[in-house]
Design an enzyme around this catalytic site. Sequence first.
Site, short mmCIF file in Angstrom:
data_model
loop_
_atom_site.label_atom_id
_atom_site.label_comp_id
_atom_site.label_asym_id
_atom_site.label_seq_id
_atom_site.Cartn_x
_atom_site.Cartn_y
_atom_site.Cartn_z
N ASP A 83 0.96 -1.48 -0.07
CA ASP A 83 0.25 -0.36 0.03
C ASP A 83 1.23 1.37 0.03
O ASP A 83 2.33 0.94 -0.03
CB ASP A 83 -0.68 0.15 1.10
N ILE A 84 0.36 2.36 -0.44
CA ILE A 84 0.97 3.41 -0.74
C ILE A 84 1.43 4.27 0.80
O ILE A 84 0.21 4.71 1.98
CB ILE A 84 0.33 4.86 -1.57
N ASP A 135 -6.14 9.77 -6.31
CA ASP A 135 -6.27 9.25 -7.09
C ASP A 135 -4.81 8.96 -8.10
O ASP A 135 -4.47 7.58 -8.74
CB ASP A 135 -7.31 9.77 -7.94
N ASN A 159 -3.94 12.62 0.72
CA ASN A 159 -5.06 12.94 0.07
C ASN A 159 -5.79 14.54 1.12
O ASN A 159 -6.28 15.34 0.49
CB ASN A 159 -5.78 11.95 0.64
N GLU A 214 -5.84 2.11 -0.88
CA GLU A 214 -4.89 2.72 -2.05
C GLU A 214 -3.86 0.88 -1.61
O GLU A 214 -2.91 0.90 -1.93
CB GLU A 214 -3.82 3.51 -1.39
#
Length: 313
Positions: A164-165, A181, A172, A204
């Site tokens: 995941d990020i 996005d 965000n 994410e």
Amino acid sequence: MHVIVVAADQALQASISSILETRGHDVIAFADANEGLDRLGRDRELNAFIVANDKDAGAEICWEARLLSSFERPIYVCLVSPPLPSAAFIEALDCGADDVLQLPISPDELYARLRAAERLNQMQHKLLEMATRDGLTGLYNRAAFFHRAASLCGARPVVAIMTDIDHFKAINDNYGHAVGDRAIRAVADCLKSQGDIVGRLGGEEFALLLDIADATDAWRAAEGLRRMIAMQEIDLDRESVRLSCSFGVAMGQAGEDIDELLRMADAALYAAKRAGRNMVALYDPEKMAAAPRPNSIIRGTSASSTGARRAAS
């Protein structure tokens, strides 16, 4: 279209093949129906099956061809025969034929039927894409990923990678969801270059299955992805946002339960997060618990707990 023609009569077989090839269709012809059905089952590029038969077996052959089609693989099935009584015509349609054409065959009618079949196939492929692909990234969506992963895990040893990020919530919050996005799409584009089966499981978070049997090779594959993502930047008007991801890697065996395999990879991912993020961790059963964590995106775990996972992101 890619068409199989089955006709025991060599002259009829040559005639139908010539009609189709004149309009650019790819044709493979067989005299034996079983050989044609076998080829249809092995070659997923084939999307039309035409059987010219003047015996009672025509409906049965259509039935066998229909069994090879699915939502993911539409096949146009057509029976070409002498004029049939109403009951036999209905039987052919009930047995899976999309069309029944009478001899002598009309080239223009056959062309029109194939054009209609192509339109239906295109719509079905579009529906399949909408049903199985994540709209933002083009990766498999959650349901499609698990469907494909289950079949791959049953066949041979595979590697599961969860990623995941890092600090995605901050991206965000600080730059807006549009930038978030863009970050998700950038990571997805990197993952597409490596994974045999790649899915966006939620937000994410992503999962990959690789056809790799060696733990060192698996770690190197994940490390290569980590470095590729670390080179990504989201350009803004006056600054840029650098991206990074943490990775968890788990080795599976043939027949491994996909949910358990992903739980192990998820545990390794969480270990990478706790160790400082932007790194790859290989699952170690002696050091890592594969138990579900709060807010885990793995199937069958509780989604009602809060705190640990999202705080780690």
